[in-house]
Design an enzyme around this catalytic site. Structure first.
Site, PDB file in Angstrom:
ATOM      1  N   LYS A  60     -24.753 -12.409 -61.796  1.00  0.00           N
ATOM      2  CA  LYS A  60     -25.858 -11.860 -61.003  1.00  0.00           C
ATOM      3  C   LYS A  60     -26.846 -12.999 -60.838  1.00  0.00           C
ATOM      4  O   LYS A  60     -27.445 -13.449 -61.831  1.00  0.00           O
ATOM      5  CB  LYS A  60     -26.536 -10.695 -61.731  1.00  0.00           C
ATOM      6  CG  LYS A  60     -25.667  -9.442 -61.827  1.00  0.00           C
ATOM      7  CD  LYS A  60     -26.393  -8.296 -62.538  1.00  0.00           C
ATOM      8  CE  LYS A  60     -25.489  -7.070 -62.592  1.00  0.00           C
ATOM      9  NZ  LYS A  60     -26.030  -6.006 -63.467  1.00  0.00           N
ATOM     10  N   GLU A 105     -16.648  -3.748 -68.607  1.00  0.00           N
ATOM     11  CA  GLU A 105     -17.846  -4.584 -68.505  1.00  0.00           C
ATOM     12  C   GLU A 105     -18.839  -4.213 -69.596  1.00  0.00           C
ATOM     13  O   GLU A 105     -19.133  -3.028 -69.793  1.00  0.00           O
ATOM     14  CB  GLU A 105     -18.451  -4.368 -67.108  1.00  0.00           C
ATOM     15  CG  GLU A 105     -19.685  -5.192 -66.798  1.00  0.00           C
ATOM     16  CD  GLU A 105     -20.234  -4.907 -65.392  1.00  0.00           C
ATOM     17  OE1 GLU A 105     -19.527  -4.278 -64.573  1.00  0.00           O
ATOM     18  OE2 GLU A 105     -21.375  -5.304 -65.120  1.00  0.00           O
ATOM     19  N   GLY A 121     -24.557  -6.700 -58.980  1.00  0.00           N
ATOM     20  CA  GLY A 121     -25.734  -6.347 -58.195  1.00  0.00           C
ATOM     21  C   GLY A 121     -26.739  -5.639 -59.074  1.00  0.00           C
ATOM     22  O   GLY A 121     -26.425  -5.229 -60.195  1.00  0.00           O
ATOM     23  N   ASP A 151     -17.877   0.201 -66.639  1.00  0.00           N
ATOM     24  CA  ASP A 151     -19.057  -0.549 -67.108  1.00  0.00           C
ATOM     25  C   ASP A 151     -19.823   0.325 -68.090  1.00  0.00           C
ATOM     26  O   ASP A 151     -20.298   1.411 -67.733  1.00  0.00           O
ATOM     27  CB  ASP A 151     -19.944  -0.911 -65.906  1.00  0.00           C
ATOM     28  CG  ASP A 151     -21.145  -1.777 -66.291  1.00  0.00           C
ATOM     29  OD1 ASP A 151     -21.280  -2.126 -67.488  1.00  0.00           O
ATOM     30  OD2 ASP A 151     -21.956  -2.095 -65.394  1.00  0.00           O
ATOM     31  N   LYS A 164     -16.002   0.695 -59.499  1.00  0.00           N
ATOM     32  CA  LYS A 164     -16.478   0.581 -60.884  1.00  0.00           C
ATOM     33  C   LYS A 164     -17.099   1.910 -61.271  1.00  0.00           C
ATOM     34  O   LYS A 164     -17.903   2.467 -60.523  1.00  0.00           O
ATOM     35  CB  LYS A 164     -17.504  -0.554 -60.942  1.00  0.00           C
ATOM     36  CG  LYS A 164     -18.376  -0.607 -62.169  1.00  0.00           C
ATOM     37  CD  LYS A 164     -19.074  -1.956 -62.230  1.00  0.00           C
ATOM     38  CE  LYS A 164     -20.559  -1.829 -62.480  1.00  0.00           C
ATOM     39  NZ  LYS A 164     -21.234  -3.136 -62.521  1.00  0.00           N
ATOM     40  N   LYS A 213     -19.337   3.899 -64.137  1.00  0.00           N
ATOM     41  CA  LYS A 213     -20.167   3.762 -65.329  1.00  0.00           C
ATOM     42  C   LYS A 213     -19.636   4.719 -66.386  1.00  0.00           C
ATOM     43  O   LYS A 213     -19.302   5.875 -66.075  1.00  0.00           O
ATOM     44  CB  LYS A 213     -21.626   4.126 -64.997  1.00  0.00           C
ATOM     45  CG  LYS A 213     -22.285   3.170 -64.019  1.00  0.00           C
ATOM     46  CD  LYS A 213     -22.609   1.851 -64.684  1.00  0.00           C
ATOM     47  CE  LYS A 213     -23.483   0.994 -63.785  1.00  0.00           C
ATOM     48  NZ  LYS A 213     -23.709  -0.337 -64.345  1.00  0.00           N
ATOM     49  N   SER A 261     -20.280   0.622 -57.312  1.00  0.00           N
ATOM     50  CA  SER A 261     -20.553   1.004 -58.685  1.00  0.00           C
ATOM     51  C   SER A 261     -20.989   2.466 -58.669  1.00  0.00           C
ATOM     52  O   SER A 261     -21.990   2.808 -58.038  1.00  0.00           O
ATOM     53  CB  SER A 261     -21.672   0.106 -59.234  1.00  0.00           C
ATOM     54  OG  SER A 261     -22.101   0.563 -60.488  1.00  0.00           O
ATOM     55  N   ASP A 269     -21.811  -8.942 -68.656  1.00  0.00           N
ATOM     56  CA  ASP A 269     -22.897  -8.832 -67.669  1.00  0.00           C
ATOM     57  C   ASP A 269     -24.203  -9.189 -68.391  1.00  0.00           C
ATOM     58  O   ASP A 269     -24.631 -10.353 -68.393  1.00  0.00           O
ATOM     59  CB  ASP A 269     -22.903  -7.406 -67.089  1.00  0.00           C
ATOM     60  CG  ASP A 269     -24.107  -7.081 -66.215  1.00  0.00           C
ATOM     61  OD1 ASP A 269     -24.973  -7.931 -66.032  1.00  0.00           O
ATOM     62  OD2 ASP A 269     -24.192  -5.935 -65.698  1.00  0.00           O
TER      63      ASP A 269
HETATM   64  O1  OSB Z   1     -24.764  -2.984 -65.013  1.00  0.00           O
HETATM   65  O2  OSB Z   1     -24.088  -3.769 -63.176  1.00  0.00           O
HETATM   66  C1  OSB Z   1     -24.905  -3.090 -63.807  1.00  0.00           C
HETATM   67  C2  OSB Z   1     -27.367  -1.463 -61.371  1.00  0.00           C
HETATM   68  C3  OSB Z   1     -28.554  -1.633 -62.069  1.00  0.00           C
HETATM   69  C4  OSB Z   1     -28.534  -2.212 -63.311  1.00  0.00           C
HETATM   70  C5  OSB Z   1     -27.326  -2.636 -63.869  1.00  0.00           C
HETATM   71  C6  OSB Z   1     -26.132  -2.505 -63.176  1.00  0.00           C
HETATM   72  C7  OSB Z   1     -26.162  -1.865 -61.919  1.00  0.00           C
HETATM   73  C8  OSB Z   1     -24.958  -1.558 -61.165  1.00  0.00           C
HETATM   74  C9  OSB Z   1     -25.083  -1.380 -59.672  1.00  0.00           C
HETATM   75  O3  OSB Z   1     -23.886  -1.361 -61.669  1.00  0.00           O
HETATM   76  C10 OSB Z   1     -24.734  -2.614 -58.950  1.00  0.00           C
HETATM   77  C11 OSB Z   1     -25.086  -2.545 -57.478  1.00  0.00           C
HETATM   78  O4  OSB Z   1     -24.510  -1.724 -56.761  1.00  0.00           O
HETATM   79  O5  OSB Z   1     -25.953  -3.311 -57.034  1.00  0.00           O
HETATM   80 MG    MG Z   2     -23.076  -4.121 -65.550  1.00  0.00          MG
END
Ligand code: OSB
Ligand code: MG
Length: 376
Positions: free
Chosen positions: A270, A221, A298, A196, A169, A171, A143, A246
């Site tokens: 999650k 997402e 995660g 995301d 992924k 953001k 991510s 999510d």
């Molecule tokens: O939206 O998936 C998410 C991290 C912190 C809070 C929300 C998210 C995330 C990530 C990172 O996208 C996921 C990871 O690498 O653990």
């Molecule tokens: Mg997410």
């Protein structure tokens, strides 16, 4: 899948500790909602006869991903969850009591997972085998947080491809979407890619969201509100990119509601957000019956939470690569051993070590502890 609900928790629990740790990130991590520069987490350690089960609460110190916080979780665990634990009770009996607590699923997950880890260790089985799952390689995925420039995104992309992540992924947020995806797709036309938004858009942004259909994304997402189900159903009718939820999914019931209403075609599970491994496996089971692909999200966990994510993904419903990267992607130093890391083809392999397989390196751990208390 084996039913472990009749398994009994130990007839004697010697002690329970809660720790708050603060582990610096190598670099800050930004979503559309916030920027974090370190991982603060609440850890639960449950001990019996010198054997420890560990759980990690995925709540942040702040309410910018979820309404739960480290402080709210500490309070709920101490006042309401720990008093439910009666030595020798079955996991099913414990779950029934936990379900009396509304919400607060991050707090519940931390304790439930610690108990499952402890039970697996006492049975001298790896957690996945204890849960009735069979070993297989787990693909890594990454991510990439919001960067201040497109060049920054491209640099992160370059590193991600070099590390053989099975999907990337990105953001996104309003104003940081089509132009970023355009630049990335120019260089990586066929790479498995998704975006995301962490809830940054509303249905008023439909024209912008429709434009993202041209980038051949695996999914988008949580484009809309963090607790929305209904508007996502409307959005999914209007765009071709599959919607994945999510933040909106806290339980099997939420999953059922989202799927029945057509709010999404994919679910990000999650375990820390849905109340622990048992609920997470229930969602994976339900989705595989419905033909809905799932993947493991995660919360940039330390080695402890990350290990639970790896064991969870052995459920056959996890047909898409998730957000599981090596612990050392986020952190310069890991206090768990062995450090979670994929092979040269980007696959993680679980060993037959007992429980999560994670052991605490006490010396490194102590550097990161900001508070610790014995609660039993
Ligand atoms: O939206 O998936 C998410 C991290 C912190 C809070 C929300 C998210 C995330 C990530 C990172 O996208 C996921 C990871 O690498 O653990
Ligand atoms: Mg997410």
């Amino acid at each position: 899948m084996k039913d472990i609900r009749n398994v009994k928790i130990p007839g004697k629990i010697d002690s329970i500790y809660l720790y708050v740790i603060d582990v610096p990130f190598r670099k800050p991590f930004s979503t559309s909602s916030y920027t974090w520069s370190s991982k603060k987490a609440l850890l639960v350690q449950i001990m019996t006869d010198g054997v420890s089960g560990w759980g990690e609460c995925v709540a942040d110190p702040d309410p910018f991903y979820s309404p739960e916080t480290i402080t709210s979780a500490q309070y709920i665990i101490k006042e309401y969850i720990l008093p439910f634990i009666k030595p020798g009770m079955s996991i099913a009996e414990f779950t029934v009591l936990l379900n009396k607590i509304r919400g607060n699923r991050m707090a519940r997950a931390a304790v439930e997972n610690a108990l499952l880890d402890l039970c697996a260790r006492l049975q001298e089985k790896p957690l996945y085998a204890f849960l009735g799952l069979t070993g297989r390689p787990v693909p890594s995925g990454i991510s990439i947080g919001i960067q201040s420039s497109i060049e920054g995104v491209l640099q992160e992309m370059y590193d991600a491809v070099r590390h053989k992540y099975h999907r990337v992924k990105l953001k996104i947020k309003r104003g940081h979407d089509a132009k970023v995806l355009h630049a990335v797709r120019n260089i990586y036309p066929d790479l498995p890619l998704m975006a995301d938004a962490n809830g940054d858009y509303t249905l008023a942004d439909l024209p912008e969201l429709k434009k993202l259909d041209e980038y051949n994304l695996m999914m988008i997402e949580q484009p809309l509100g963090y607790d929305d189900i209904l508007d996502h159903a409307e959005l999914q009718k209007q765009i071709t990119t599959p919607v994945c939820l999510d933040e909106s999914i806290h339980s099997l019931d939420d999953t059922r509601h989202a799927i029945e209403q057509g709010s999404c075609k994919i679910i990000n599970i999650k375990q820390g957000r849905v109340g622990g491994m048992m609920e997470a496996l229930g969602i994976a089971e339900y989705c595989s019956q419905k033909g809905i692909p799932v993947w493991c999200g995660g919360m940039d966990e330390t080695g402890i939470g990350r290990a639970f994510n790896l064991h969870l993904q052995l459920h056959p419903g996890f047909t898409l690569p998730g957000d599981t990267s090596p612990t050392l992607h986020y952190f310069a130093e890991d206090f768990t051993e062995p450090t979670a890391a994929p092979d040269s083809e980007g696959f993680f392999h679980l060993t037959d070590a007992h429980g999560t397989g994670m052991v605490i390196n006490q010396k490194v751990f102590e550097k990161f502890v900001i508070s610790g208390e014995r609660v039993l």
